[in-house]
Design a protein around this motif. Sequence first.
Motif, short mmCIF file in Angstrom:
data_model
loop_
_atom_site.label_atom_id
_atom_site.label_comp_id
_atom_site.label_asym_id
_atom_site.label_seq_id
_atom_site.Cartn_x
_atom_site.Cartn_y
_atom_site.Cartn_z
N SER A 1 -52.49 52.38 113.30
CA SER A 1 -52.31 50.95 113.10
C SER A 1 -53.63 50.35 112.66
CB SER A 1 -51.84 50.30 114.41
OG SER A 1 -51.70 48.91 114.26
N LEU A 2 -53.65 49.75 111.47
CA LEU A 2 -54.88 49.22 110.90
C LEU A 2 -55.10 47.77 111.32
CD1 LEU A 2 -54.60 50.66 107.28
CD2 LEU A 2 -55.90 51.58 109.21
N PRO A 3 -56.36 47.31 111.32
CA PRO A 3 -56.65 45.90 111.64
C PRO A 3 -55.85 44.97 110.72
CG PRO A 3 -58.67 47.18 111.54
CD PRO A 3 -57.58 48.08 111.04
N GLY A 4 -55.48 43.81 111.26
CA GLY A 4 -54.62 42.90 110.53
C GLY A 4 -55.12 42.49 109.17
N THR B 1 -51.68 62.70 104.90
CA THR B 1 -50.22 62.77 104.99
C THR B 1 -49.52 62.51 103.66
OG1 THR B 1 -50.00 60.42 105.52
CG2 THR B 1 -50.33 61.93 107.37
N GLY B 2 -50.24 61.94 102.70
CA GLY B 2 -49.62 61.55 101.45
C GLY B 2 -48.74 60.33 101.58
N GLN B 3 -48.84 59.63 102.73
CA GLN B 3 -48.00 58.47 103.00
C GLN B 3 -48.78 57.17 102.84
OE1 GLN B 3 -44.60 58.93 103.67
NE2 GLN B 3 -45.21 61.02 103.13
N GLU B 4 -48.06 56.12 102.49
CA GLU B 4 -48.68 54.80 102.36
C GLU B 4 -49.11 54.26 103.72
OE1 GLU B 4 -46.59 50.69 101.71
OE2 GLU B 4 -46.87 51.60 99.71
N VAL B 5 -50.35 53.74 103.77
CA VAL B 5 -50.82 53.11 105.01
C VAL B 5 -51.00 51.61 104.84
CG1 VAL B 5 -51.94 55.14 105.96
CG2 VAL B 5 -53.22 53.67 104.41
N ALA B 6 -51.09 51.14 103.60
CA ALA B 6 -51.27 49.71 103.35
C ALA B 6 -51.00 49.44 101.88
CB ALA B 6 -52.68 49.26 103.72
N GLU C 1 -62.75 50.35 114.87
CA GLU C 1 -61.89 49.85 113.80
C GLU C 1 -62.35 50.38 112.45
OE1 GLU C 1 -60.63 45.51 113.94
OE2 GLU C 1 -62.28 45.55 115.39
N LEU C 2 -63.64 50.29 112.19
CA LEU C 2 -64.18 50.75 110.91
C LEU C 2 -63.99 52.25 110.73
CD1 LEU C 2 -67.42 48.60 110.81
CD2 LEU C 2 -65.73 48.70 108.96
N ALA C 3 -64.21 53.01 111.80
CA ALA C 3 -64.04 54.47 111.72
C ALA C 3 -62.58 54.82 111.43
CB ALA C 3 -64.50 55.13 113.01
N LEU C 4 -61.67 54.14 112.08
CA LEU C 4 -60.25 54.38 111.87
C LEU C 4 -59.85 54.05 110.43
CD1 LEU C 4 -57.44 55.06 112.99
CD2 LEU C 4 -57.22 52.64 113.63
N VAL C 5 -60.36 52.94 109.90
CA VAL C 5 -60.06 52.55 108.53
C VAL C 5 -60.59 53.59 107.55
CG1 VAL C 5 -60.61 50.87 106.72
CG2 VAL C 5 -59.83 50.09 108.97
N GLU C 6 -61.84 54.02 107.74
CA GLU C 6 -62.41 55.02 106.83
C GLU C 6 -61.66 56.34 106.90
OE1 GLU C 6 -65.79 54.63 104.60
OE2 GLU C 6 -64.12 53.24 104.68
N SER C 7 -61.31 56.76 108.10
CA SER C 7 -60.60 58.02 108.26
C SER C 7 -59.22 57.96 107.61
CB SER C 7 -60.48 58.36 109.75
OG SER C 7 -59.82 59.59 109.93
N SER C 8 -58.51 56.84 107.81
CA SER C 8 -57.17 56.70 107.24
C SER C 8 -57.20 56.57 105.73
CB SER C 8 -56.49 55.46 107.84
OG SER C 8 -56.43 55.54 109.24
N ASP C 9 -58.21 55.92 105.22
CA ASP C 9 -58.31 55.62 103.79
C ASP C 9 -58.81 56.82 102.99
OD1 ASP C 9 -58.02 53.96 101.64
OD2 ASP C 9 -59.78 52.74 102.04
N ALA D 1 -63.75 47.62 102.63
CA ALA D 1 -64.35 46.46 101.97
C ALA D 1 -63.76 45.17 102.51
CB ALA D 1 -64.14 46.55 100.46
N LEU D 2 -62.46 45.19 102.83
CA LEU D 2 -61.81 44.00 103.36
C LEU D 2 -62.29 43.69 104.77
CD1 LEU D 2 -58.18 44.73 102.09
CD2 LEU D 2 -60.01 43.46 100.95
N LEU D 3 -62.43 44.74 105.57
CA LEU D 3 -62.92 44.53 106.93
C LEU D 3 -64.36 44.04 106.92
CD1 LEU D 3 -62.19 44.63 109.87
CD2 LEU D 3 -62.69 47.08 109.90
N MET D 4 -65.17 44.53 105.97
CA MET D 4 -66.56 44.07 105.88
C MET D 4 -66.63 42.61 105.44
SD MET D 4 -68.74 46.09 107.09
CE MET D 4 -70.09 45.03 106.58
#
Length: 502
Positions: free
Chosen positions: A19-22, A51-56, A107-115, A207-210
């Motif tokens: 689950s990514l930050p809003g 996963t090859g799946q859309e996250v956002a 949050e940042l680590a999760l975003v980078e890992s997912s992206d 970039a959006l979180l920053m």
Amino acid sequence: MTVQESQTLAAPAPVEPVSLPGIVANGRLFINGAWQESAGGARTSVMNPATGQEVATVSSAVTADVDAAVAAAKASVNDGRWSRLSGRERSRVLNKAAAIIRERAEELALVESSDVGKPITFARVVDVATAADQYEYVAAMAQQLDGSVRETPLAAHAFTKREPLGVVAAITPFNFPLILSSTKIAAALAAGNSVVHKPASDTPLSALLMAEILTEAGVPAGVFNVVTGSGGALGDHLVAHPDVNKVAFTGSTEIGSHVAALAGANLKPVTAELGGNAANILFADADLEKAIGTVIGAFVFNSGQFCMGGPRLLVERPIYETVLGILKEAVAGVPVGDPTDPATVMGPLASQKQLDKVAGYVEGAKAAGGQVVVGGETLELNGGFFYKPTVIAGLGNDAAAVQEEVFGPVLTVQPFDTEEEAIQLANSTPYGLAAGLQTSSISRAHRVSAQLEAGIVWVNAWALLDPAVPFGGVKNSGWGREYGPESLESYCRTKSVVIATD
């Protein structure tokens, strides 16, 4: 990573949804301090490469959005809401940004890992920590951007002062979105510039979180703007925009050349960190246990998607066969799998396109007579873009996998007989971003490092980086420097003032 550590296998496990930050999940553009949809209304999918799946999905900016972002940045320069603050005032804001980065590290680590697909452990201890360090370093440097009095025989008082350039276009790649944007944005802001950031279309989320973090830290509206979307026309429009005063770019040599040509038409300065294909020279007198761990880490880190990685290993002939034997066993044990698993050392490549590119180079190497020592094939896991870490021996120096930037977890191994031959082989590609050597001889370390054509050379280590130590390329690896005082200087211009005394 030591040989023993590389042999500790973690069984691949299914990748769990995250689950990514809003603000990231909403995926809107950030222009003049406000979140907004693209003027064109379109959106682009962002995929989790594990996963090859859309996250956002994110807004796909059009040229009108770029114009709005540049206009906002220019207005902020003209009214001085940031550019005319003292270095001390800017320093306080940048230090606060660093503190928020540390507070929101997970949050940042999760975003980078997912992206990007990078292991969550590395995202925490490398990417996020490095970004915070960068903001803290330039915060200190912001207070030191002063000029000097110049003694002359003139009947005048002469002095220099450093001024911000104005609007900076920061264009960043997919492999280290947070770190490689921070190297530019933090330095540009410290020097008093305003920024329009165009992140890579595949990896735009941090970039959006920053943008949210910098706003919370106190960066005024219009000073930092983010436009997401495809490169091509969008990037070209930003680079060529007459109100952009400087371009800071990291990416491929091919695109970097194109960016420089566009910017050159308006004589605007460019700093460019481009492709790399570094050689790591292993001498027979090296501590072999330590050196092998360094060699493996240098080519599997970030799944080999590291412009300063070490994809070429040059081995002194007396230990050549021994080294191949150790690599065969150790590389097979590198834990590959779910990036969210703390035990994972290597995750997927960033996209299907990147996976196909790497596989193509390996097939080409086989056709050119190369022998795959270990790896050499994709890894089917959760629908992600995984490729096994691969070692290839027996290639001639003119092979594409040796001369070109593969940008994946592929290591070519070549023997050498003399120090002179090792230096010649190391310098034989068009690139010059990084290089390394493993030796117990201090005199050899000095002698060889002085002759390697690279912007940074590591001895008995790899990828030791710090915001105080500049890096950048020579030859086709670009020009200009990130990090250190040199980086901030590239975001300033020097003005001379001469006041007549009679």
